[in-house]
Scaffold this motif. Structure first.
Motif, mmCIF file in Angstrom:
data_model
loop_
_atom_site.group_PDB
_atom_site.id
_atom_site.type_symbol
_atom_site.label_atom_id
_atom_site.label_comp_id
_atom_site.label_asym_id
_atom_site.label_seq_id
_atom_site.Cartn_x
_atom_site.Cartn_y
_atom_site.Cartn_z
ATOM 1 N N UNK A 67 64.400 16.372 67.215
ATOM 2 C CA UNK A 67 63.878 14.636 66.232
ATOM 3 C C UNK A 67 62.256 14.654 66.200
ATOM 4 N N UNK A 68 62.282 14.019 65.409
ATOM 5 C CA UNK A 68 60.737 14.475 64.626
ATOM 6 C C UNK A 68 60.484 12.530 63.815
ATOM 7 N N UNK A 69 59.120 12.456 64.194
ATOM 8 C CA UNK A 69 58.476 11.709 63.006
ATOM 9 C C UNK A 69 57.171 11.269 63.126
ATOM 10 N N UNK A 70 56.471 10.894 62.089
ATOM 11 C CA UNK A 70 55.137 10.231 61.833
ATOM 12 C C UNK A 70 54.797 9.119 62.746
ATOM 13 N N UNK A 71 53.985 8.917 63.692
ATOM 14 C CA UNK A 71 54.086 7.963 64.727
ATOM 15 C C UNK A 71 52.829 6.997 64.082
ATOM 16 N N UNK A 72 52.160 7.977 62.356
ATOM 17 C CA UNK A 72 50.327 7.529 62.398
ATOM 18 C C UNK A 72 49.540 6.924 63.031
ATOM 19 N N UNK A 73 49.135 7.816 63.784
ATOM 20 C CA UNK A 73 48.409 7.753 64.283
ATOM 21 C C UNK A 73 47.015 8.615 63.854
ATOM 22 N N UNK A 74 46.005 8.083 64.194
ATOM 23 C CA UNK A 74 44.227 8.910 64.238
ATOM 24 C C UNK A 74 44.189 10.190 64.918
ATOM 25 N N UNK A 75 44.867 10.271 66.134
ATOM 26 C CA UNK A 75 44.992 11.287 67.152
ATOM 27 C C UNK A 75 45.178 12.710 66.440
ATOM 28 N N UNK A 76 44.476 13.818 67.155
ATOM 29 C CA UNK A 76 45.118 14.781 66.405
ATOM 30 C C UNK A 76 46.541 15.277 66.703
ATOM 31 N N UNK A 77 47.107 16.566 66.312
ATOM 32 C CA UNK A 77 48.612 17.519 66.817
ATOM 33 C C UNK A 77 48.139 17.027 68.498
ATOM 34 N N UNK A 78 47.605 18.184 68.421
ATOM 35 C CA UNK A 78 47.657 18.199 70.146
ATOM 36 C C UNK A 78 47.755 17.099 71.249
ATOM 37 N N UNK A 79 47.099 15.882 70.125
ATOM 38 C CA UNK A 79 47.002 14.332 71.165
ATOM 39 C C UNK A 79 48.270 13.899 71.294
ATOM 40 N N UNK A 80 49.203 13.982 69.584
ATOM 41 C CA UNK A 80 50.712 13.354 69.621
ATOM 42 C C UNK A 80 51.401 14.618 70.370
ATOM 43 N N UNK A 81 51.372 15.902 69.917
ATOM 44 C CA UNK A 81 51.950 16.717 70.972
ATOM 45 C C UNK A 81 52.133 16.355 73.011
ATOM 46 N N UNK A 82 51.015 16.474 73.473
ATOM 47 C CA UNK A 82 51.037 15.623 74.287
ATOM 48 C C UNK A 82 51.508 14.824 75.113
ATOM 49 N N UNK A 83 51.546 13.281 74.367
ATOM 50 C CA UNK A 83 52.022 11.692 74.386
ATOM 51 C C UNK A 83 53.589 12.317 74.487
ATOM 52 N N UNK A 84 53.891 12.809 73.560
ATOM 53 C CA UNK A 84 55.218 12.923 73.524
ATOM 54 C C UNK A 84 55.782 13.802 74.821
ATOM 55 N N UNK A 85 55.264 14.755 74.884
ATOM 56 C CA UNK A 85 55.935 15.282 76.157
ATOM 57 C C UNK A 85 56.076 14.354 77.271
ATOM 58 N N UNK A 86 54.608 14.353 76.891
ATOM 59 C CA UNK A 86 54.701 13.092 78.380
ATOM 60 C C UNK A 86 55.821 12.317 78.861
ATOM 61 N N UNK A 87 55.779 11.556 77.727
ATOM 62 C CA UNK A 87 56.428 10.134 77.367
ATOM 63 C C UNK A 87 58.534 11.273 77.522
ATOM 64 N N UNK A 88 58.535 12.182 77.210
ATOM 65 C CA UNK A 88 60.281 12.624 77.017
ATOM 66 C C UNK A 88 60.599 12.206 78.451
ATOM 67 N N UNK A 89 60.720 13.051 79.466
ATOM 68 C CA UNK A 89 60.891 12.920 80.964
ATOM 69 C C UNK A 89 61.278 11.595 81.385
ATOM 70 N N UNK A 90 60.418 10.495 81.172
ATOM 71 C CA UNK A 90 60.072 9.032 81.057
ATOM 72 C C UNK A 90 61.304 8.547 80.846
ATOM 73 N N UNK A 91 61.740 8.922 79.875
ATOM 74 C CA UNK A 91 62.416 8.544 78.757
ATOM 75 C C UNK A 91 64.276 9.539 79.523
ATOM 76 N N UNK A 92 64.399 10.178 79.376
ATOM 77 C CA UNK A 92 65.842 10.932 79.902
ATOM 78 C C UNK A 92 66.115 10.469 81.336
ATOM 79 N N UNK A 93 65.262 10.381 82.286
ATOM 80 C CA UNK A 93 65.401 10.024 83.006
ATOM 81 C C UNK A 93 65.959 8.073 83.451
ATOM 82 N N UNK A 94 65.338 6.892 83.151
ATOM 83 C CA UNK A 94 65.841 5.999 82.644
ATOM 84 C C UNK A 94 67.408 5.874 82.244
ATOM 85 N N UNK A 95 67.711 7.009 80.691
ATOM 86 C CA UNK A 95 68.321 7.014 79.997
ATOM 87 C C UNK A 95 69.773 7.701 80.985
#
Length: 274
Positions: free
Chosen positions: A193-221
């Motif tokens: 998976x990859x996308x560009x969410x067009x945020x103003x946040x730096x790379x480390x922050x976007x990466x943290x958001x993705x890794x934080x949201x992934x477990x929640x999404x997979x559990x719901x799925x």
């Protein structure tokens, strides 16, 4: 190539299994990276190791973004159920509370390809995002694989809405391999998976958001697939759906609209993956 990548992931998964429940045996970092990278590609970095899945990332050259890869396994639902839940947009509106809109805009009856408009909540303080993407799926009975691919496209029926931020760069590929058959419990899956969410946040922050949201999404799925298995809700069987033989224009059918200022910190995230 999908089958080869699944084999690579199955090999690394067997290396990462502990000798007893909860125990984790990590190979040396070099072997771990090489097990999931192909020649001449940047190596993958493991950033998460959970009970049912493992998450890697690697930087996308020339950008501030990462590409992500998930290898997971379930033994309590069938590949068919998991596959159908991925594809059923009406069902996702029920189990995914972050969905604002999820509609099929156009469907190619000859191939089964669909153009989807997806609007989803993003973490505060960001605006909601909307995606317009084409998806196509296939079932390879000879190789015992199921494949679902999506990528962002432009579509005249879905102009940009100032209420949302349009995501124009998005790609997703999921490969599902049954442990036995499509209708018996147990399978492995590989999601890239990859996308560009067009945020103003730096790379480390976007990466943290993705890794934080992934477990929640997979559990719901996973829970949505379990509910489908128990027949608590009817889910369309995409494996049995036969594309209608047609060609040209007759093979298509139309179906049924700046970030907030922040202090630069990252907020808890629940990002979604179509």
């Amino acid at each position: 190539r999908s089958a080869q990548e699944m084999k690579h992931m199955e090999n690394i998964s067997s290396l990462l299994q502990g000798s007893s429940p909860g125990e984790y045996q990590r190979p040396d970092p070099k072997s771990e990276r090489e097990a999931v990278a192909t020649p001449r590609e940047q190596p993958w970095e493991m950033i998460m190791d959970k009970k049912h899945f493992k998450l890697w990332r690697r930087p996308i050259e020339g950008t501030h973004l990462y590409q992500y890869r998930v290898f997971g396994s379930y033994t309590d639902v069938t590949p068919r159920q998991f596959f159908n839940v991925q594809l059923d947009t009406e069902y996702r509106k029920k189990w995914d509370s972050l969905v604002i809109k999820l509609d099929v805009i156009e469907r190619d009856l000859a191939t089964g390809s669909e153009v989807i408009h997806w609007v989803t909540h993003f973490p505060y303080p960001m605006y909601s995002r909307d995606y317009v993407y084409v998806r196509r799926y296939s079932v390879d009975k000879e190789n015992n694989l199921m494949v679902l691919v999506s990528r962002a496209v432009e579509h005249p029926s879905v102009p940009e809405d100032p209420e949302y931020v349009r995501v124009r760069t998005y790609e997703s590929q999921m490969v599902i391999r049954p442990h036995k058959t499509f209708d018996e419990n147990g399978f492995d899956y590989l999601l890239t998976y990859s996308d560009n969410p067009q945020t103003v946040f730096p790379r480390y922050c976007v990466s943290w958001m993705v890794s934080s949201g992934m477990p929640d999404f997979l559990e719901k799925l996973h829970m949505a697939a379990l509910k489908a298995k128990k027949m608590e809700i009817e889910v369309r069987d995409y494996m049995s759906a036969k594309p209608i033989e047609s060609s040209g224009s007759e093979g298509k059918a139309s179906v049924a609209a700046a970030e907030h200022k922040s202090d630069g910190t990252c907020s808890p995230a629940h990002l979604e993956y179509a």
